[in-house]
Design a protein around this motif. Structure first.
Motif, PDB file in Angstrom:
ATOM      1  N   ASN A   1       0.823  -1.212   0.000  1.00  0.00           N
ATOM      2  CA  ASN A   1       0.000   0.000   0.000  1.00  0.00           C
ATOM      3  C   ASN A   1       0.858   1.264   0.000  1.00  0.00           C
ATOM      4  O   ASN A   1       0.513   2.262  -0.642  1.00  0.00           O
ATOM      5  CB  ASN A   1      -0.936  -0.004   1.211  1.00  0.00           C
ATOM      6  CG  ASN A   1      -2.030  -1.053   1.084  1.00  0.00           C
ATOM      7  OD1 ASN A   1      -2.457  -1.388  -0.017  1.00  0.00           O
ATOM      8  ND2 ASN A   1      -2.479  -1.579   2.214  1.00  0.00           N
ATOM      9  N   ILE A   2       1.966   1.218   0.701  1.00  0.00           N
ATOM     10  CA  ILE A   2       2.881   2.367   0.712  1.00  0.00           C
ATOM     11  C   ILE A   2       3.504   2.557  -0.671  1.00  0.00           C
ATOM     12  O   ILE A   2       3.642   3.681  -1.164  1.00  0.00           O
ATOM     13  CB  ILE A   2       3.966   2.172   1.794  1.00  0.00           C
ATOM     14  CG1 ILE A   2       3.320   2.268   3.182  1.00  0.00           C
ATOM     15  CG2 ILE A   2       5.079   3.206   1.642  1.00  0.00           C
ATOM     16  CD1 ILE A   2       4.239   1.868   4.324  1.00  0.00           C
TER      17      ILE A   2
ATOM     18  N   ALA B   1       1.018   4.219  -2.886  1.00  0.00           N
ATOM     19  CA  ALA B   1       0.950   5.657  -2.614  1.00  0.00           C
ATOM     20  C   ALA B   1       2.102   6.393  -3.293  1.00  0.00           C
ATOM     21  O   ALA B   1       1.914   7.471  -3.879  1.00  0.00           O
ATOM     22  CB  ALA B   1       0.975   5.904  -1.109  1.00  0.00           C
TER      23      ALA B   1
ATOM     24  N   LEU C   1      -4.492  10.536  -1.122  1.00  0.00           N
ATOM     25  CA  LEU C   1      -4.012   9.179  -0.888  1.00  0.00           C
ATOM     26  C   LEU C   1      -4.435   8.690   0.489  1.00  0.00           C
ATOM     27  O   LEU C   1      -4.144   9.325   1.504  1.00  0.00           O
ATOM     28  CB  LEU C   1      -2.483   9.130  -0.996  1.00  0.00           C
ATOM     29  CG  LEU C   1      -1.889   9.523  -2.359  1.00  0.00           C
ATOM     30  CD1 LEU C   1      -0.373   9.600  -2.273  1.00  0.00           C
ATOM     31  CD2 LEU C   1      -2.313   8.532  -3.428  1.00  0.00           C
ATOM     32  N   VAL C   2      -5.135   7.568   0.491  1.00  0.00           N
ATOM     33  CA  VAL C   2      -5.542   6.918   1.737  1.00  0.00           C
ATOM     34  C   VAL C   2      -4.843   5.568   1.780  1.00  0.00           C
ATOM     35  O   VAL C   2      -4.995   4.756   0.865  1.00  0.00           O
ATOM     36  CB  VAL C   2      -7.072   6.728   1.804  1.00  0.00           C
ATOM     37  CG1 VAL C   2      -7.459   6.005   3.092  1.00  0.00           C
ATOM     38  CG2 VAL C   2      -7.776   8.077   1.710  1.00  0.00           C
ATOM     39  N   VAL C   3      -4.087   5.337   2.835  1.00  0.00           N
ATOM     40  CA  VAL C   3      -3.263   4.131   2.909  1.00  0.00           C
ATOM     41  C   VAL C   3      -3.651   3.289   4.117  1.00  0.00           C
ATOM     42  O   VAL C   3      -3.688   3.784   5.249  1.00  0.00           O
ATOM     43  CB  VAL C   3      -1.765   4.490   2.981  1.00  0.00           C
ATOM     44  CG1 VAL C   3      -0.918   3.228   3.150  1.00  0.00           C
ATOM     45  CG2 VAL C   3      -1.344   5.243   1.727  1.00  0.00           C
TER      46      VAL C   3
ATOM     47  N   GLU D   1       2.902   3.959  10.003  1.00  0.00           N
ATOM     48  CA  GLU D   1       2.264   5.241   9.718  1.00  0.00           C
ATOM     49  C   GLU D   1       3.253   6.328   9.298  1.00  0.00           C
ATOM     50  O   GLU D   1       3.014   7.027   8.301  1.00  0.00           O
ATOM     51  CB  GLU D   1       1.440   5.712  10.919  1.00  0.00           C
ATOM     52  CG  GLU D   1       0.688   7.004  10.619  1.00  0.00           C
ATOM     53  CD  GLU D   1      -0.311   7.368  11.709  1.00  0.00           C
ATOM     54  OE1 GLU D   1      -0.947   8.429  11.581  1.00  0.00           O
ATOM     55  OE2 GLU D   1      -0.462   6.586  12.680  1.00  0.00           O
TER      56      GLU D   1
ATOM     57  N   ALA E   1       4.247   5.719   5.754  1.00  0.00           N
ATOM     58  CA  ALA E   1       3.153   6.005   4.830  1.00  0.00           C
ATOM     59  C   ALA E   1       2.994   7.507   4.629  1.00  0.00           C
ATOM     60  O   ALA E   1       2.745   7.977   3.512  1.00  0.00           O
ATOM     61  CB  ALA E   1       1.853   5.400   5.359  1.00  0.00           C
ATOM     62  N   ARG E   2       3.162   8.272   5.694  1.00  0.00           N
ATOM     63  CA  ARG E   2       3.066   9.732   5.588  1.00  0.00           C
ATOM     64  C   ARG E   2       4.176  10.279   4.690  1.00  0.00           C
ATOM     65  O   ARG E   2       3.944  11.161   3.854  1.00  0.00           O
ATOM     66  CB  ARG E   2       3.166  10.366   6.974  1.00  0.00           C
ATOM     67  CG  ARG E   2       2.029  10.031   7.920  1.00  0.00           C
ATOM     68  CD  ARG E   2       0.747  10.719   7.545  1.00  0.00           C
ATOM     69  NE  ARG E   2      -0.314  10.448   8.522  1.00  0.00           N
ATOM     70  CZ  ARG E   2      -1.573  10.843   8.373  1.00  0.00           C
ATOM     71  NH1 ARG E   2      -1.935  11.525   7.303  1.00  0.00           N
ATOM     72  NH2 ARG E   2      -2.479  10.548   9.295  1.00  0.00           N
TER      73      ARG E   2
ATOM     74  N   ALA F   1       0.937   9.828   1.952  1.00  0.00           N
ATOM     75  CA  ALA F   1      -0.423   9.516   2.402  1.00  0.00           C
ATOM     76  C   ALA F   1      -1.060  10.713   3.091  1.00  0.00           C
ATOM     77  O   ALA F   1      -0.463  11.333   3.975  1.00  0.00           O
ATOM     78  CB  ALA F   1      -0.397   8.323   3.349  1.00  0.00           C
ATOM     79  N   ASP F   2      -2.279  11.041   2.674  1.00  0.00           N
ATOM     80  CA  ASP F   2      -3.042  12.101   3.331  1.00  0.00           C
ATOM     81  C   ASP F   2      -3.775  11.555   4.552  1.00  0.00           C
ATOM     82  O   ASP F   2      -4.046  12.290   5.502  1.00  0.00           O
ATOM     83  CB  ASP F   2      -4.064  12.686   2.349  1.00  0.00           C
ATOM     84  CG  ASP F   2      -3.389  13.346   1.160  1.00  0.00           C
ATOM     85  OD1 ASP F   2      -2.766  14.397   1.345  1.00  0.00           O
ATOM     86  OD2 ASP F   2      -3.481  12.789   0.043  1.00  0.00           O
TER      87      ASP F   2
ATOM     88  N   VAL G   1      -3.971   7.803   6.946  1.00  0.00           N
ATOM     89  CA  VAL G   1      -3.500   6.446   7.207  1.00  0.00           C
ATOM     90  C   VAL G   1      -4.545   5.735   8.059  1.00  0.00           C
ATOM     91  O   VAL G   1      -4.968   6.255   9.099  1.00  0.00           O
ATOM     92  CB  VAL G   1      -2.137   6.444   7.925  1.00  0.00           C
ATOM     93  CG1 VAL G   1      -1.694   5.008   8.216  1.00  0.00           C
ATOM     94  CG2 VAL G   1      -1.092   7.161   7.078  1.00  0.00           C
TER      95      VAL G   1
END
Length: 259
Positions: free
Chosen positions: A207-208, A211, A223-225, A233, A236-237, A241-242, A244
């Protein structure tokens, strides 16, 4: 292929139309080749057994009664040739029936129908604007897609697994099969026109990566992860990612709120 033909073939509508036509042509081509092979074997056998030329052998194939007329005027293995004729004609009948069944099945219940449905899906995706791309159609992805569709949001699913992809198609969801971590797959899903991309796979790293790929193609897309643990997290940020989502934590909070 000339440059002009390649240009035409790259046009979305033409490409979509060519796919079912090509599939049908392939089915018909295999059938014709099989029928021609049986004819060839028959002609070769008649020529060898009856000592006749190709033209006469073809005539025997078209009109088996001419075999008897031939052997009334010529010596030879009449019984053997007649027996061979029965075998060859039976083969032609069976091949013809197989061709008919195969073409009918392909056109009305199999490959051609599937190709036309895929063509319709891809065309709808090409026309989608402001849609939400959900990467993964497992339990989480399917639930998200269902909730969004109930709210009349347009959804496009990317799924790599055959069974999950078929399930999405059977649910009448716009779906494409492929690896959502690949830029070409995201492009096919219309990421440049999408409002949001949701990494919904049961794999935090995947998922990362989704993104990261999506942010490279469409820097403004939301982006939602989904990740499986809080430790992912920050990563992902950094990947863009907007939002998580950690399903276990979200579920626990929902349960707590209802106590």
């Amino acid at each position: 292929m000339s440059h002009s033909l390649r240009t035409v073939a790259r046009r979305p509508l033409v490409r979509h139309l060519l796919r079912p036509v090509a599939a049908f042509a392939a089915v018909v081509g295999v059938g014709v080749a099989a029928f021609a092979a049986v004819v060839g074997v028959g002609v070769a056998g008649f020529s060898s057994l009856g000592g006749v030329g190709v033209v006469d052998a073809l005539f025997w194939l078209l009109d088996p009664t001419s075999i008897e007329l031939h052997f009334q005027a010529h010596e030879g293995p009449e019984t053997l040739v007649k027996g061979y004729a029965v075998v060859v004609l039976s083969g032609l009948v069976v091949t013809g029936l197989w061709i008919g069944e195969t073409v009918f099945s392909a056109a009305f219940g199999g490959q051609i129908k599937s190709e036309f449905k895929q063509m319709q899906i891809e065309r709808a995706i090409d026309e989608a604007e402001g849609h939400i791309i959900i990467c993964g159609y497992g339990t989480f992805g399917k639930t998200v897609a269902g909730s969004l569709r109930e709210g009349d949001r347009e959804v496009v699913v990317i799924e790599q697994d055959d069974a999950e992809y078929r399930r999405a198609v059977d649910d009448d969801v716009l779906a494409i099969q492929g690896d959502a971590r690949r830029e070409e797959t995201l492009t096919d899903a219309g990421v440049k026109r999408a409002a949001t991309v949701v990494g919904a796979i049961d794999d935090s790293n995947a998922n990362i990566q989704i993104a990261m790929a999506a942010s490279q193609i469409a820097p403004t897309v939301r982006l939602v992860v989904r990740v499986g643990d809080e430790m992912y997290e920050p990563l992902a940020r950094r990947a863009g990612a907007d939002e998580v989502i950690i399903p276990e934590i979200a579920s626990a909070r929902q349960v707590t709120a209802n106590l």
